[in-house]
Design an enzyme around this catalytic site. Structure first.
Site: not given
Ligand code: DGL
Length: 265
Positions: A75, A192
């Site tokens: 993330c 993301c």
């Molecule tokens: N998957 C997450 C990232 O790589 C973020 C998504 C979220 O929770 O806003 O930033």
């Protein structure tokens, strides 16, 4: 034969599955635990303080419960904040996921690169520093998408997501003269982990062709290097899926491809 290593992959939701699938492909010998912190999703809408206060103790609890050999924070919104806190608090090796600005700027011919991430990720000091260190003279456009992660979750969970909604999130990434391939964006960083879930639609809805930079294969290589040579114990390795909300879900079938065909328990 040594037991299979346990790799814990963590994200705010389902986006980290795009990183997981690369690690599974590289390390079929490992046991995988995927944790989606859906009780706190989306991270992109929380303050920096709230994310640190949430993630650091939660990872500590998960380490206590599952004794992983390696933890991957799949993330960007969390990794751009918490990696130093995690490494200071716990002795397990960590791999984070941060915007792939350096490779994108290295390959851009038009010197115009966009970084598509959550609102949190594009505001981070960490991201600004990556640009000042690695932009190599490129003009970098930061695009904080309010909804794309949620749209990706919804699509993977079987919901209907309109082209119009995706295109609206994507549009600010495309900068410059649309009619001049030498004077417009030619590389977009997928900052993301949710966004590669929509990859086919991003390509379809892009107003012109660009290189999409997804760091997942590089993260998988790093994770595999840290673990050392494969143990060859693939038949003992399994897969678990944990949602922090404990809500029931019917996703096992949709998730199987990300686990290399294993059914996550
Ligand atoms: N998957 C997450 C990232 O790589 C973020 C998504 C979220 O929770 O806003 O930033």
């Amino acid at each position: 034969m040594p037991p299979p290593p346990t790799i814990l992959v963590f994200d705010s939701g389902l986006g980290g599955l795009t990183v997981l699938r690369e690690i599974v492909a590289a390390r079929g010998d490992a046991h995988f635990i995927y944790v989606a912190d859906d009780a706190f999703f989306p991270y992109g809408h929380h303050s920096e303080e709230a994310i640190i206060a949430r993630v650091v103790p939660l990872i500590g609890d998960l380490i206590g419960q599952h004794a992983p050999d390696l933890v991957v924070i799949a993330c960007n919104t969390a990794s751009t904040l918490v990696m130093s806190h995690l490494r200071a608090a716990y002795s397990v090796p960590f791999v984070g996921t941060v915007p792939a600005i350096k490779p994108a700027c290295a390959l851009s011919k038009t010197r115009r690169v966009s970084v598509l991430g959550t609102k949190g990720t594009v505001q981070r000091e960490y991201t600004r520093k990556l640009i000042s260190d690695f932009a190599q003279g490129c003009e970098v456009t930061l695009v904080g998408s309010p909804e794309l992660a949620a749209l990706a979750e919804s699509a993977l969970s079987g919901g209907t997501v309109s082209d119009r909604d995706i295109a609206a999130e994507l549009a600010p990434c495309f900068v410059g003269d649309p009619d001049d391939p030498l004077a417009r964006t030619d590389a977009i960083v997928l900052a993301c982990t949710h966004y590669p879930l929509l990859f086919d639609r991003l390509i379809k809805l892009a107003p012109w062709e660009v290189a999409w930079i997804d760091p997942a294969p590089a993260i998988a290589r790093r994770a595999s290097d840290l673990l050392g040579p494969p143990t060859g114990a693939a038949d003992q390795a399994g897969a678990e899926m944990i949602f922090t909300s404990n809500k029931p879900h019917n996703l096992s079938k949709a998730l199987m491809p990300f686990f290399g065909g294993r059914v996550p328990a």
